[in-house]
Design a protein around this motif. Structure first.
Motif: not given
Length: 379
Positions: A1-23
């Motif tokens: 069986m194959q196991f892995g990850l998928f990412s939607v690539g959202d740029v979302t503010t970290d609610p614990t720090t208020g920091h938003t990464v750049s694209e």
């Protein structure tokens, strides 16, 4: 069986720090997560495709080509390639090129996406979503399997004597999954061609998932590709892992409560009860994930979402490490222990498809009228 990850690539503010990464930082984070996936022994990394903020992965094959150059074993895929708004000619070219650059470590998941405005941005009508998916995929299959194509359809300009380049590696197209969470027509399409069906069930209850997967399995058998339980199925999952359940909930709750799509909605406990989300210990993730086969049957690919909702990179990498070292080894053993001998352990790979030869079902192109008739029959 194959196991892995998928990412939607959202740029979302970290609610614990208020920091938003750049694209730029978010793109670098996605590639770092992919490299970590290979390091800890996961099989697959898949990226979504979006053309609107707050998402960054608008060019999946560009990203996957970079990852291919940095990895040796990791299989490269998409969580969605938009078969409706992308030109099938460009999909054929891009993924054949990626096949060559990755030495065959590529497949793709075709879907219609979940952003309505993308249709007019690319000159398409959302009301034609299903017919677009059907016609465009039929053309894509021909582009990967034939030379000097004469073709005319409803949604793009005709082709006369057209040959797509480069041809697929070893004259063997990438394996295709059809992704859908609610459209029986797409399950029908996947079954008709004998392709894979990926049900990204992270927002859905087990009853709905079972209904969609069973439809695909029944139609797969109907078209003579094998028994229903041999159909090629992939599922989504969503986890946050810590040494105790209380610690996992404490750390993940701010991200859950503010997440795109479901943030400010149901409680984390209710969402965990209703969907595949698991927030807890490695043992709890293992127990919940193994239960997917109880309602979906034995399946071949499991992809987890772990890097969304503003989760900082260091925390996401920690989650990948825990998946690869404490969760997936147990899941591999347990899923295979319970799998009947006649049910495939893995989805087709480039190597297995090449071994099947040019006369295999995977290489055939069914006449368009056959698919149209199949769609009517399945209704």
């Amino acid at each position: 069986m194959q196991f892995g990850l998928f990412s939607v690539g959202d740029v979302t503010t970290d609610p614990t720090t208020g920091h938003t990464v750049s694209e730029h930082e978010r793109i670098e984070a996605m590639t770092a997560i992919a490299l970590k996936a290979e390091e800890v022994g996961l099989d697959v990394f898949a990226t979504g495709e979006h053309h609107n903020p707050p998402f960054v992965p608008s060019s999946p094959t560009t990203m996957l080509g970079w990852i291919a150059a940095k990895t040796e074993k990791l299989r490269l895929s998409t969580a969605t390639t938009l078969i409706t708004t992308n030109d099938p000619v460009k999909i054929a070219e891009d993924f054949a090129m990626l096949q060559h650059l990755s030495n065959g470590r590529v497949d793709l998941t075709l879907g219609r996406g979940n952003t309505g405005p993308v249709y007019p941005w690319f000159g398409k009508d959302i009301r034609q979503g299903i017919p677009l998916a059907v016609e465009n995929y039929h053309l894509l299959r021909r582009l990967w399997r034939e030379k000097n194509i004469d073709w005319e359809g409803k949604f793009r300009t005709p082709l006369q004597g057209y040959t797509s380049t480069p041809a697929p590696l070893d004259e063997t197209p990438p394996f295709v999954w059809h992704g859908s969470i609610r459209s029986p027509e797409i399950a029908e399409q996947a079954a008709f061609y004998g392709d894979g069906f990926f049900h990204n069930n992270i927002f859905w209850n087990s009853e709905h998932t079972q209904q969609m997967v069973n439809l695909y399995r029944e139609r797969y058998e109907h078209y003579g590709h094998g028994a229903a339980d041999q159909a090629i199925v992939g599922l989504g999952g969503q986890v946050f892992i810590a040494s105790t359940e209380a610690e996992a909930k404490r750390r993940f709750r701010p991200y859950f409560d503010n997440a795109p799509v479901y943030g400010h909605g149901p409680s984390m406990e209710d969402f965990t009860e209703m969907t595949p989300l698991t927030v807890g210990t490695p043992e709890q993730v293992i127990e919940k994930t193994l239960s997917f086969a109880d309602y979906a049957g034995d399946y071949q690919r499991q992809l987890f979402l772990i890097d969304h909702a503003g989760l900082p990179l260091e925390m996401a990498l920690e989650q990948v490490e825990l998946l690869g070292t404490e969760v997936v080894p147990v899941l591999r053993a347990e899923f295979e222990r319970r799998r009947p001998a006649h049910v495939p352990s893995n989805p087709p790979t480039h190597e297995s498809l090449v071994a099947q030869g040019r006369e295999s079902m995977h290489h055939r192109v069914a006449p368009a009228q056959d698919l149209a008739a199949a769609g009517q029959e399945g209704n």
